[in-house]
Scaffold this motif. Structure first.
Motif: not given
Length: 328
Positions: A283-285, A287-292
């Motif tokens: 999930v962290a990956k 969400l990080v990818d989405l924010v990026s």
């Protein structure tokens, strides 16, 4: 860790074997716990005539949650402008903003909130679907009435909800912050964002482009557990793929036994690829990818799973493993 603020969307799923009153009780406990976890805001969605989602007016849920909490921002995500008189929305949310200063949001959307045509017409007193011009006029009127008619003091913070470039264009024209429904139409997100940022006009409501991305997030200790929790909503989505909104919200056990077609499985897998399902690291990956990819200013998580305890556990895991103190 992600440093942008995190928020939550409540869609008030009515679980099979329970009542709407049970769901309402759960929404109160959910609001209190989400506030304790440090989420920035909690929004309520407008839905009608669905066995899976409660027909609870966002303004009522907002008022109740505001009286049951002390700091979290609350509001609609969204209230559907074509179903309401603009002056009434301005008065309702203006009153809430006066009663709960600095805590009320007015997220405005366009859809009917139902797949049932007779219900949609009843909500609009017999009128058909709203046109682009009618919707623009409704949103503009809501903003005007907020300023001219309420005169109660602090105003609610208006947002425009969108899942398309057309909605993004209106948000940019009116200078409103935008909440993108990535959890509904993820394929539209990047194009809508590009248009919004390229054409944004500053206003009294927003000095610069401001972007909230809503993403479906199901976080559990393991990937397998998350997949099990996501199963009931997969059944509902399979119905929506057929243009049907009459599927109840089943138990995880019933969902595991549901006979999905090959086409449904393919469509659901394609949708999940854009969302955040899995263990905390996965999930962290996501969400990080989405924010990026989106350069979002805020993430809003929607977690349509069967049991309140499992839903809250998903938000707890995100808070423990993904949010940072500066995001709260």
């Amino acid at each position: 860790m992600i440093t942008v603020p995190f928020s939550a969307l409540e869609v008030a799923m009515v679980q099979k074997g329970t009542s709407a009153a049970d769901t309402l009780h759960d929404t109160t406990e959910f609001a209190r716990r989400i506030e304790e976890l440090g989420y920035l805001r909690l929004w309520y969605a407008e839905h009608h005539h669905s066995p899976a989602i409660g027909a609870f007016p966002p303004v009522v849920l907002t008022a109740h949650a505001a009286a049951s909490t002390s700091a979290i921002r609350l509001g609609s995500g969204g209230v559907l402008a074509p179903n309401h008189a603009p002056i009434m929305l301005a008065e309702q949310f203006g009153t809430l903003a006066a009663l709960h200063s600095g805590r009320i949001d007015l997220g405005i959307g366009r859809g009917p909130g139902t797949f049932d045509e007779s219900t949609a017409r009843a909500l609009r007193r017999g009128a058909g679907p709203t046109t682009d011009d009618e919707y623009r006029n409704d949103v503009s009127a809501i903003l005007r009435f907020l300023v001219e008619e309420t005169a109660l003091g602090p105003l609610p913070e208006p947002w425009l909800l969108s899942s398309s470039t057309a909605g993004a264009a209106l948000a940019a024209e009116l200078g409103l912050p935008i909440a993108l429904a990535h959890h509904i139409r993820p394929d539209n997100t990047l194009a809508a964002l590009h248009h919004y940022r390229e054409h944004f006009s500053p206003s009294r409501w927003c000095a610069r482009p401001r972007v909230l991305i809503c993403v479906e997030t199901v976080c559990a200790e393991t990937q397998e557990a998350a997949a099990r929790l996501a199963g009931p909503m997969d059944v509902v989505k399979a119905g929506l793929l057929k243009g049907r909104g009459d599927f109840p919200f089943p138990t995880p056990e019933e969902a595991a036994a549901h006979p999905f077609t090959a086409e449904e499985r393919q469509a659901l897998a394609g949708f999940r690829a854009h969302q955040a399902h899995g263990s905390p690291d996965i999930v962290a990956k996501r969400l990080v990818d989405l924010v990026s990819a989106t350069q979002a200013d805020e993430l809003m998580l929607v977690t349509p799973v069967y049991a309140l305890a499992d839903r809250l556990r998903s938000y707890e895991l995100v808070e423990q493993h993904i949010m940072t103190p500066t995001a709260t």
